[in-house]
Design a protein around this motif. Structure first.
Motif, PDB file in Angstrom:
ATOM      1  N   GLN A 127       0.837  -1.209   0.000  1.00 58.88           N
ATOM      2  CA  GLN A 127       0.000   0.000   0.000  1.00 58.88           C
ATOM      3  C   GLN A 127       0.867   1.252   0.000  1.00 58.88           C
ATOM      4  O   GLN A 127       0.630   2.189  -0.777  1.00 58.88           O
ATOM      5  CB  GLN A 127      -0.915   0.014   1.225  1.00 58.88           C
ATOM      6  CG  GLN A 127      -2.025  -0.995   1.183  1.00 58.88           C
ATOM      7  CD  GLN A 127      -2.789  -1.056   2.507  1.00 58.88           C
ATOM      8  OE1 GLN A 127      -2.392  -0.452   3.501  1.00 58.88           O
ATOM      9  NE2 GLN A 127      -3.880  -1.814   2.511  1.00 58.88           N
ATOM     10  N   ALA A 128       1.876   1.266   0.860  1.00 56.51           N
ATOM     11  CA  ALA A 128       2.755   2.436   0.956  1.00 56.51           C
ATOM     12  C   ALA A 128       3.538   2.648  -0.340  1.00 56.51           C
ATOM     13  O   ALA A 128       3.676   3.785  -0.812  1.00 56.51           O
ATOM     14  CB  ALA A 128       3.706   2.268   2.139  1.00 56.51           C
ATOM     15  N   LEU A 129       4.040   1.574  -0.918  1.00 62.02           N
ATOM     16  CA  LEU A 129       4.815   1.702  -2.161  1.00 62.02           C
ATOM     17  C   LEU A 129       3.934   2.119  -3.332  1.00 62.02           C
ATOM     18  O   LEU A 129       4.383   2.847  -4.222  1.00 62.02           O
ATOM     19  CB  LEU A 129       5.558   0.401  -2.456  1.00 62.02           C
ATOM     20  CG  LEU A 129       6.689   0.073  -1.466  1.00 62.02           C
ATOM     21  CD1 LEU A 129       7.223  -1.331  -1.710  1.00 62.02           C
ATOM     22  CD2 LEU A 129       7.795   1.110  -1.531  1.00 62.02           C
ATOM     23  N   THR A 130       2.681   1.696  -3.322  1.00 62.44           N
ATOM     24  CA  THR A 130       1.744   2.143  -4.358  1.00 62.44           C
ATOM     25  C   THR A 130       1.514   3.643  -4.230  1.00 62.44           C
ATOM     26  O   THR A 130       1.467   4.361  -5.240  1.00 62.44           O
ATOM     27  CB  THR A 130       0.413   1.372  -4.270  1.00 62.44           C
ATOM     28  OG1 THR A 130       0.684  -0.022  -4.466  1.00 62.44           O
ATOM     29  CG2 THR A 130      -0.586   1.840  -5.306  1.00 62.44           C
ATOM     30  N   GLN A 131       1.388   4.127  -3.012  1.00 63.54           N
ATOM     31  CA  GLN A 131       1.221   5.569  -2.813  1.00 63.54           C
ATOM     32  C   GLN A 131       2.464   6.344  -3.233  1.00 63.54           C
ATOM     33  O   GLN A 131       2.364   7.421  -3.814  1.00 63.54           O
ATOM     34  CB  GLN A 131       0.887   5.876  -1.352  1.00 63.54           C
ATOM     35  CG  GLN A 131      -0.505   5.461  -0.958  1.00 63.54           C
ATOM     36  CD  GLN A 131      -0.783   5.726   0.511  1.00 63.54           C
ATOM     37  OE1 GLN A 131       0.121   5.933   1.303  1.00 63.54           O
ATOM     38  NE2 GLN A 131      -2.063   5.689   0.869  1.00 63.54           N
ATOM     39  N   LEU A 132       3.640   5.781  -2.946  1.00 63.62           N
ATOM     40  CA  LEU A 132       4.890   6.463  -3.271  1.00 63.62           C
ATOM     41  C   LEU A 132       5.211   6.444  -4.769  1.00 63.62           C
ATOM     42  O   LEU A 132       5.646   7.440  -5.327  1.00 63.62           O
ATOM     43  CB  LEU A 132       6.067   5.824  -2.518  1.00 63.62           C
ATOM     44  CG  LEU A 132       6.238   6.189  -1.059  1.00 63.62           C
ATOM     45  CD1 LEU A 132       7.296   5.304  -0.413  1.00 63.62           C
ATOM     46  CD2 LEU A 132       6.622   7.655  -0.917  1.00 63.62           C
ATOM     47  N   PHE A 133       4.999   5.288  -5.414  1.00 64.24           N
ATOM     48  CA  PHE A 133       5.469   5.107  -6.786  1.00 64.24           C
ATOM     49  C   PHE A 133       4.362   4.903  -7.814  1.00 64.24           C
ATOM     50  O   PHE A 133       4.646   4.799  -9.004  1.00 64.24           O
ATOM     51  CB  PHE A 133       6.470   3.947  -6.850  1.00 64.24           C
ATOM     52  CG  PHE A 133       7.679   4.169  -5.999  1.00 64.24           C
ATOM     53  CD1 PHE A 133       8.646   5.082  -6.374  1.00 64.24           C
ATOM     54  CD2 PHE A 133       7.845   3.476  -4.811  1.00 64.24           C
ATOM     55  CE1 PHE A 133       9.777   5.296  -5.585  1.00 64.24           C
ATOM     56  CE2 PHE A 133       8.963   3.677  -4.017  1.00 64.24           C
ATOM     57  CZ  PHE A 133       9.930   4.593  -4.400  1.00 64.24           C
ATOM     58  N   GLY A 134       3.120   4.790  -7.370  1.00 62.04           N
ATOM     59  CA  GLY A 134       1.968   4.732  -8.261  1.00 62.04           C
ATOM     60  C   GLY A 134       2.022   3.660  -9.324  1.00 62.04           C
ATOM     61  O   GLY A 134       2.239   2.489  -9.045  1.00 62.04           O
TER      62      GLY A 134
END
Length: 148
Positions: A127-134
């Motif tokens: 979830q966090a990496l999706t927010q950071l790197f889309g």
């Protein structure tokens, strides 16, 4: 409450020890068991350290608790084959340790480690990496499996 993944691995390793020590059934042995255990140990350490060195080389954080310090998405090298090679290394260590102990029920604890990591660590990281790197991270997830 977040627990550092190496500590989670140690906890599951301790549970394996307890299970082996106090469960009166499930013991097994076969020719080459110790050698196979050694191969898993070496492979685990190799995979783990290659992944760490790739993070260091990319100048990004290896801290899975504070993902806000992550500056780059590492997708090459060993990360081309596994999104979580450090956790894969930990799993291989547990499997090698379970083989060394020689109790078949330790595979259940190794599966428990995978369950714990998937649901309480990796899901939050994703979830966090999706927010950071889309989109870049979503494409990486489509191209590369979670474990191997």
């Amino acid at each position: 409450m977040k627990i550092l993944p190496p500590l989670v691995m140690v906890i599951f390793g301790f549970l394996m020890y307890l299970l082996n020590r106090f469960l009166p059934v499930g013991h097994f042995d076969f020719f080459g068991r110790r050698e196979l255990s050694n191969v898993l140990f070496v492979l685990a350490i190799l995979i783990f350290f290659i992944a760490v060195f790739q993070f260091v080389g990319a100048k990004t954080s290896t801290n899975p608790i504070n993902l806000t310090k992550t500056t780059r998405l590492v997708t090459k090298g060993i990360f081309k084959y596994s999104r979580n090679p450090m956790y894969l290394g930990m799993l291989l260590l547990l499997l090698g340790y379970g083989l060394r102990l020689g109790n078949a029920f330790n595979t259940l604890l190794a599966a428990g480690f995978v369950y714990y990591m998937n649901h309480f660590q990796i899901a939050k990281e994703e979830q966090a990496l999706t927010q950071l790197f889309g989109k870049e991270y979503r494409n990486y997830c489509k191209a590369t499996r979670r474990w191997f």
